[in-house]
Scaffold this motif. Structure first.
Motif, PDB file in Angstrom:
ATOM      1  N   UNK A  70       2.945  -7.134   8.940  1.00 51.24           N
ATOM      2  CA  UNK A  70       2.375  -8.072   7.972  1.00 51.24           C
ATOM      3  C   UNK A  70       3.138  -7.975   6.651  1.00 51.24           C
ATOM      4  N   UNK A  71       2.735  -8.805   5.686  1.00 50.22           N
ATOM      5  CA  UNK A  71       3.456  -8.925   4.421  1.00 50.22           C
ATOM      6  C   UNK A  71       3.066  -7.821   3.444  1.00 50.22           C
ATOM      7  N   UNK A  72       3.913  -7.599   2.471  1.00 50.75           N
ATOM      8  CA  UNK A  72       3.671  -6.551   1.470  1.00 50.75           C
ATOM      9  C   UNK A  72       2.346  -6.747   0.764  1.00 50.75           C
ATOM     10  N   UNK A  73       2.073  -7.954   0.281  1.00 46.80           N
ATOM     11  CA  UNK A  73       0.851  -8.197  -0.483  1.00 46.80           C
ATOM     12  C   UNK A  73      -0.388  -7.902   0.350  1.00 46.80           C
ATOM     13  N   UNK A  74      -0.349  -8.264   1.619  1.00 47.50           N
ATOM     14  CA  UNK A  74      -1.483  -8.005   2.515  1.00 47.50           C
ATOM     15  C   UNK A  74      -1.815  -6.519   2.515  1.00 47.50           C
ATOM     16  N   UNK A  75      -0.800  -5.684   2.720  1.00 43.40           N
ATOM     17  CA  UNK A  75      -1.039  -4.249   2.795  1.00 43.40           C
ATOM     18  C   UNK A  75      -1.416  -3.658   1.445  1.00 43.40           C
ATOM     19  N   UNK A  76      -0.732  -4.059   0.383  1.00 45.16           N
ATOM     20  CA  UNK A  76      -0.990  -3.462  -0.926  1.00 45.16           C
ATOM     21  C   UNK A  76      -2.413  -3.730  -1.395  1.00 45.16           C
ATOM     22  N   UNK A  77      -2.922  -4.921  -1.165  1.00 41.39           N
ATOM     23  CA  UNK A  77      -4.298  -5.230  -1.580  1.00 41.39           C
ATOM     24  C   UNK A  77      -5.292  -4.342  -0.845  1.00 41.39           C
ATOM     25  N   UNK A  78      -5.091  -4.151   0.443  1.00 40.30           N
ATOM     26  CA  UNK A  78      -6.031  -3.362   1.242  1.00 40.30           C
ATOM     27  C   UNK A  78      -5.892  -1.863   0.965  1.00 40.30           C
ATOM     28  N   UNK A  79      -4.681  -1.417   0.778  1.00 39.54           N
ATOM     29  CA  UNK A  79      -4.472   0.001   0.466  1.00 39.54           C
ATOM     30  C   UNK A  79      -5.041   0.356  -0.897  1.00 39.54           C
ATOM     31  N   UNK A  80      -4.845  -0.514  -1.898  1.00 38.66           N
ATOM     32  CA  UNK A  80      -5.440  -0.271  -3.218  1.00 38.66           C
ATOM     33  C   UNK A  80      -6.956  -0.224  -3.126  1.00 38.66           C
ATOM     34  N   UNK A  81      -7.539  -1.132  -2.350  1.00 38.33           N
ATOM     35  CA  UNK A  81      -8.999  -1.160  -2.209  1.00 38.33           C
ATOM     36  C   UNK A  81      -9.520   0.122  -1.575  1.00 38.33           C
ATOM     37  N   UNK A  82      -8.705   0.734  -0.695  1.00 41.56           N
ATOM     38  CA  UNK A  82      -9.104   1.979  -0.033  1.00 41.56           C
ATOM     39  C   UNK A  82      -8.668   3.212  -0.830  1.00 41.56           C
ATOM     40  N   UNK A  83      -8.124   3.018  -2.033  1.00 42.89           N
ATOM     41  CA  UNK A  83      -7.678   4.104  -2.908  1.00 42.89           C
ATOM     42  C   UNK A  83      -6.600   4.969  -2.261  1.00 42.89           C
ATOM     43  N   UNK A  84      -5.690   4.292  -1.554  1.00 46.40           N
ATOM     44  CA  UNK A  84      -4.547   4.967  -0.940  1.00 46.40           C
ATOM     45  C   UNK A  84      -3.324   4.734  -1.836  1.00 46.40           C
ATOM     46  N   UNK A  85      -2.591   5.781  -2.248  1.00 51.14           N
ATOM     47  CA  UNK A  85      -1.418   5.587  -3.105  1.00 51.14           C
ATOM     48  C   UNK A  85      -0.400   4.645  -2.447  1.00 51.14           C
ATOM     49  N   UNK A  86       0.004   3.611  -3.178  1.00 56.25           N
ATOM     50  CA  UNK A  86       0.940   2.637  -2.630  1.00 56.25           C
ATOM     51  C   UNK A  86       1.571   1.855  -3.782  1.00 56.25           C
ATOM     52  N   UNK A  87       2.689   1.231  -3.506  1.00 63.59           N
ATOM     53  CA  UNK A  87       3.356   0.396  -4.513  1.00 63.59           C
ATOM     54  C   UNK A  87       4.422  -0.439  -3.824  1.00 63.59           C
ATOM     55  N   UNK A  88       4.765  -1.586  -4.412  1.00 61.59           N
ATOM     56  CA  UNK A  88       5.936  -2.312  -3.915  1.00 61.59           C
ATOM     57  C   UNK A  88       7.195  -1.538  -4.277  1.00 61.59           C
TER      58      UNK A  88
END
Length: 402
Positions: A293-311
């Motif tokens: 899937x696309x970057x934005x898809x993952x980043x939104x969900x990972x941020x919501x789950x409080x998982x460290x992530x960034x583009x």
């Protein structure tokens, strides 16, 4: 309001990066940094550019004053001694033995100024089998083990970090050491000689996590091997992101976002130690899902789950990143000879004595007349120094040039 080092005078006898970035950090914090250059200027003025100013030079020498002196001339060495007599700090990164040959070694200058903080930055140290080597950043990356840490997984071929990390890390260590020495002096410790080598700095830099296999005596080779796992860059359908999960809570969040709740109790991944031991397999499995899937898809969900992530930003995107913009990190200034430039503001924010970019980088010898006058030289003495070519006033409007 002046910076925290206001009133501190630094004599900067350094070139290229490790020394100049150190003294630039001190200038950002309010010190009066006098850059001593040969009449032809610091070699960094001629690296990847033309004219007196290059991006490398400006980003290592902003906010300083420049005096151009030919240290092969006794009269120029007399100017250095007069500078040192009223200075707080001298920083030099000549090859070992050079300052002694010039008569500017630490004991000689200590006799002029007992309170002087004398800083020597070298490539590998002042003595030993490699001390006479000409050293640049790739040499230190290779000797310190850093290139091995970056080795290609498939072939084991060592690789360099594509920025001069050894130079810049040493610069930060040197600036911190200067401040520590100044603090010790204010507590009655007097002046002292501070020595740093790029090799020492980089071995200490990689040690905490990259040398775990060689830390415990008698158990060499055991532990985490940083070259045995893929890095944490994941390809998506439209770019790249990074994702980390160290704690159990972060791992649970990541497993949930990826639709793999069974991974939470998987014996390979149940604890931080197990996830580390099986890092290559874990990262590969995560990557297979992320690429669907696309970057934005993952980043939104990972941020919501409080998982460290960034583009993973391209360098061209960094200045416009919303957090960088919010931090007011990038400032602009007019650099004569180049035009309008972007520069990162000083990283440390002081509540009561703010650090600030002190202005553009100087022309070669732009402040020669000004500094000589401050040292008590009369106009005819200044003219004589320039006539003998021991000193040079340059820049866009040299004053009284012979």
């Amino acid at each position: 309001m002046p910076g925290p080092l206001a009133g501190i005078r630094v004599v900067d006898l350094t070139t290229v990066i490790s020394g100049p970035v150190c003294t630039m950090l001190l200038a950002d914090q309010g010190a009066d940094v006098i850059k001593v250059e040969p009449p032809g200027g610091d070699i960094a003025r001629r690296t990847a550019g033309s004219g007196e100013f290059t991006s490398m030079f400006v980003s290592s020498n902003r906010g300083k004053r420049s005096i151009a002196l030919d240290l092969k001339q006794p009269a120029a060495l007399g100017v250095i001694r007069r500078l040192v007599a009223g200075a707080d700090v001298l920083v030099q990164n000549f090859r070992p033995g050079t300052m002694e040959r010039l008569g500017l070694d630490e004991p000689s200058l200590r006799a002029l100024n007992p309170r002087l903080i004398y800083v020597s930055i070298s490539g590998v140290g002042e003595t030993g089998p490699y001390a006479r080597k000409r050293v640049y950043d790739p040499i230190i990356q290779s000797l310190s083990g850093l290139a091995d840490v970056q080795a290609e997984q498939a072939t084991g071929r060592p690789r360099l970090v594509r920025t001069i990390v050894a130079d810049k890390t040493t610069a930060v260590h040197a600036a911190q050491a200067v401040c520590a020495a100044l603090f010790a002096r204010e507590r009655g410790g007097g002046g002292q000689h501070v020595r740093l080598s790029m090799l020492d700095t980089m071995i200490a830099f990689i040690w905490p996590e990259a040398m775990t296999q060689y830390m415990v005596i008698g158990r060499e080779g055991t532990g985490t091997n940083p070259t045995a796992r893929p890095d944490l860059i994941y390809q998506t359908q439209d770019g790249y992101i990074t994702v980390g999960s160290v704690s159990d809570a972060e791992w649970r969040g990541l497993a949930g976002v990826l639709g793999k709740p069974e991974w939470i109790d998987d014996p390979r991944f149940r604890t931080p130690a197990q996830r580390s031991a099986n890092a290559a397999e874990r990262i590969t499995l995560v990557g297979e899902i992320i690429k669907t899937d696309a970057s934005r898809y993952w980043l939104e969900r990972l941020d919501a789950a409080d998982v460290p992530c960034a583009p993973v930003l391209a360098r061209s995107q960094v200045a416009a990143d919303p957090q960088v913009v919010h931090n007011d990190l990038i400032e602009t200034l007019d650099q004569p000879g180049l035009g309008r430039l972007r520069q990162p503001r000083p990283a440390a924010r002081f509540e009561r004595t703010p650090a600030a970019i002190g202005g553009p980088a100087p022309w070669i010898g732009e402040h020669t007349d000004e500094i000589l006058a401050e040292l008590g030289f009369e106009r005819d003495e200044i003219a004589a120094l320039k006539a003998s070519r021991a000193a040079k006033a340059a820049g866009p409007n040299p004053i009284g040039e012979a």
